[in-house]
Design a protein around this motif. Structure first.
Motif, PDB file in Angstrom:
ATOM      1  N   TRP A 102       0.803  -1.213   0.000  1.00 34.56           N
ATOM      2  CA  TRP A 102       0.000   0.000   0.000  1.00 34.56           C
ATOM      3  C   TRP A 102       0.841   1.271   0.000  1.00 34.56           C
ATOM      4  N   GLY A 132       0.712   4.124  -2.933  1.00 32.94           N
ATOM      5  CA  GLY A 132       0.415   5.532  -2.679  1.00 32.94           C
ATOM      6  C   GLY A 132       1.463   6.454  -3.264  1.00 32.94           C
ATOM      7  N   SER A 169       1.378   6.199  -7.205  1.00 38.76           N
ATOM      8  CA  SER A 169       0.187   6.800  -7.814  1.00 38.76           C
ATOM      9  C   SER A 169       0.231   8.324  -7.696  1.00 38.76           C
TER      10      SER A 169
END
Length: 149
Positions: free
Chosen positions: A114, A118, A121
């Motif tokens: 994750w 993050g 992106s």
């Protein structure tokens, strides 16, 4: 467009420069001695081997694994080139597209992480914004040279 303190074009330049500094930090924090001996690629190979998507496993095995030392140099110097290009505003459209591609590759490899998702992106979003906002128009060598007008 109304903005506070700087113009819209200047804020896009700030965003572009910040992204460049982010890429330079990716370059700076690498342990170069370990990285160029294949440590970073070895770490990525371990992730690719367990990846949930077969295309990632086979693609990594075909392209990266046979040449870990070369790929270590390609990745590290790509990050350095992206950082310098974006901070200086030199060949900015190419740097923004190149960064987007590299972030997409990182995002895909690290699809299970994750934190990596993050970071990658957000960096990709900044690249897209910088590209379509033509962030090279202000505070850049491209602008000073009259490139990409």
């Amino acid at each position: 467009m109304d903005t506070i303190w700087l113009s819209g074009a200047e804020w896009l330049a700030v965003l572009r420069i910040g992204l460049g500094l982010w890429w330079l930090e990716s370059w700076r924090h690498k342990d170069k001695k370990t990285w160029f001996r294949g440590g970073g690629i070895g770490w990525a190979a371990g992730i690719a081997e367990k990846h949930r998507w077969g295309a990632v496993r086979s693609g990594f095995a075909a392209v990266v694994s046979p040449r870990p030392r070369l790929m270590a140099y390609v990745v590290a110097y790509a990050e350095l080139a992206l950082g310098l290009g974006l901070v200086l505003g030199l060949l900015t459209p190419a740097a923004l597209v190149g960064g987007l591609v590299l972030n997409a590759l990182y995002f895909t490899l690290m699809i299970h992480d994750w934190a990596e998702q993050g970071q990658n992106s957000m960096m990709a979003l900044i690249s897209v914004t910088g590209f379509f906002g033509m962030s090279w128009q202000t505070w850049s060598l491209d602008s000073a040279l009259g490139w990409f007008a």
